[in-house]
Design a protein around this motif. Structure first.
Motif, PDB file in Angstrom:
ATOM      1  N   ILE A   1      -1.464  -1.733  -8.190  1.00  0.00           N
ATOM      2  CA  ILE A   1      -1.137  -0.738  -7.174  1.00  0.00           C
ATOM      3  C   ILE A   1      -2.360   0.108  -6.808  1.00  0.00           C
ATOM      4  O   ILE A   1      -2.535   0.507  -5.652  1.00  0.00           O
ATOM      5  CB  ILE A   1       0.018   0.163  -7.678  1.00  0.00           C
TER       6      ILE A   1
ATOM      7  N   TRP B   1       4.248   6.104  -8.690  1.00  0.00           N
ATOM      8  CA  TRP B   1       3.289   5.834  -7.622  1.00  0.00           C
ATOM      9  C   TRP B   1       3.926   6.120  -6.271  1.00  0.00           C
ATOM     10  O   TRP B   1       5.151   6.153  -6.137  1.00  0.00           O
ATOM     11  CB  TRP B   1       2.832   4.382  -7.685  1.00  0.00           C
TER      12      TRP B   1
ATOM     13  N   ILE C   1       5.174  -3.819  -3.238  1.00  0.00           N
ATOM     14  CA  ILE C   1       4.067  -3.318  -4.055  1.00  0.00           C
ATOM     15  C   ILE C   1       3.148  -2.456  -3.204  1.00  0.00           C
ATOM     16  O   ILE C   1       2.433  -2.939  -2.324  1.00  0.00           O
ATOM     17  CB  ILE C   1       3.289  -4.482  -4.709  1.00  0.00           C
TER      18      ILE C   1
END
Length: 428
Positions: free
Chosen positions: A37, A120, A170
């Motif tokens: 990531i 994230w 992702i």
């Protein structure tokens, strides 16, 4: 190869896109997933950057998200090179959750939460993805585990983002966080059918102050602790403040000043006397049910029965308690909470003790008093400067107090005359 319930394999499979579930790559664990990531060298990086500049409702946004960016399923891995439920092989030991919020206060919550293993920014840059470590998750208990852990995390998680083979696009986030020492949640020995609260009656949340935040915080998990015990909420301050952007000063204090945050809360003192016992206990029961909508009728009854003994000078009999519980539980939609509490100060450091918080509050309040006192002194000084001895006669503290229109107090004025004799107009 069929699903192996008692084996964990941390491998995370990655497929080409939402529309193509063929596995093209795998990373060995969550740490490897976070490294992916954080990488801007991935071929799809350019598509992610382009997507973030598009209207989320545009066809191009939808096309890029569905066909150009690889995806993964964090909680299970798969056999035969394709991600689908019939190919589920092992639990990865991780569980993924989605949050549609990117506030700084939420980021602080994620940093401090002991169960969050990684988080994230989402691919659209409008929310967070997060993962926790879980022991004992299976195909059969997956949905119950999701509900159970939402109650543990106490975060505004998207309750619709749960399915065994749900893909996660992702994202790219250079500031993604990985926490190797996060606490593992062991559900292998928990009877989830007992610890989870039975489904509640449907409820329409029409109160304007509620702002639908109860839904974002998982309506059916509020009031349940991670070990299955009851940990009740006594106010909705978390909901009222969750979308506010606090500006902390150098001491880590946000002062709302006169614009205090109003919220709903409930608390009972000991020694409630006869005459209004039923009314007081009934209102408390309704508030508790409103703030903790996941409570079963049995748990509510146990709690109110205990309060009846501990807080009332003369406890009500069983039938009266039973009536109070029935009314609170079965008439939730008719209860309208009131903003009966307010809060002025908020602190950046959530670990501060009450004494430390009081000290910081006093610093702000003392500075505020100093400023107000100086403003009043400036007001007296202005009266001195504008004093006309011929018109107004001899100046006295009493006359100055009258000109202050109730703002200037006797002690302050007399002290000012005493300490500033050279500034007092001489009318003789």
């Amino acid at each position: 190869m069929s699903y192996q319930e008692n084996k964990t394999d941390t491998t995370i499979n990655i497929c080409r896109s939402i529309t193509s579930r063929n596995v093209i790559h795998s990373v060995k664990d969550l740490e490897g997933f976070i490294k992916l990531i954080k990488s801007s060298k991935r071929p799809e990086y350019k598509f992610i950057e382009k997507l973030r500049n598009l209207d989320r409702k545009s066809p191009e946004f939808d096309k890029i998200k569905k066909t150009k960016i690889p995806c993964a399923v964090l909680h299970f891995n798969y056999s035969q090179g394709i991600i689908r439920s019939t190919n589920t092989q092992h639990s990865t030991g991780y569980l993924y959750f989605d949050i549609d919020n990117v506030s700084e206060s939420l980021k602080q919550e994620l940093d401090c939460n002991e169960y969050v293993a990684a988080y994230w920014k989402s691919v659209s840059d409008t929310g967070f993805g997060l993962a926790v470590r879980v022991l004992g998750i299976t195909l059969d208990n997956y949905l119950n585990v999701c509900k159970y852990i939402r109650g543990i995390l106490k975060l505004p998680i998207d309750t619709n983002a749960h399915s065994i083979d749900r893909l996660t696009v992702i994202s790219y986030d250079p500031d993604a966080v990985y926490k190797p020492e996060s606490t593992i949640i062991d559900v292998s020995t928990i009877n989830l059918s007992n610890t989870m609260i039975p489904s509640m009656h449907s409820k329409t949340l029409t109160e304007s102050f509620f702002r639908n935040t109860i839904n974002n915080r998982d309506y059916f998990s509020l009031g349940i602790h991670c070990d299955g015990k009851i940990t009740l909420r006594y106010n909705n301050l978390d909901e009222v403040t969750e979308n506010l952007n606090f500006q902390y000063d150098s001491n880590g204090v946000h002062d709302c000043g006169k614009d205090k945050i109003n919220y709903h809360g409930t608390f009972l003192n000991k020694g409630i006397k006869n005459g209004n016992r039923e009314k007081v206990l009934g209102l408390h029961a309704k508030s508790i049910m409103h703030l903790n909508p996941s409570l079963s009728k049995l748990l509510l009854h146990q709690y109110i029965s205990r309060i009846n003994i501990l807080k009332l000078k003369e406890p009500l009999d069983y039938k009266e308690v039973d009536s109070i519980v029935n009314k609170a539980y079965h008439n939730q939609e008719n209860f309208t909470p009131h903003y009966n509490k307010s809060k002025r100060f908020f602190f950046k450091d959530i670990t501060l003790t009450p004494v430390e918080k009081s000290k910081k509050c006093l610093e702000v309040l003392n500075e505020e008093r100093r400023q107000k006192t100086q403003e009043k002194k400036n007001m007296i000084s202005k009266i001195f400067c504008n004093w006309d001895c011929h018109k107004d006669g001899e100046i006295t503290p009493k006359k100055v107090i009258e000109l202050g229109n109730g703002i200037l107090k006797k002690t302050l004025v007399y002290n000012y005359f005493k300490d500033n004799k050279e500034d007092v107009p001489n009318c003789q």
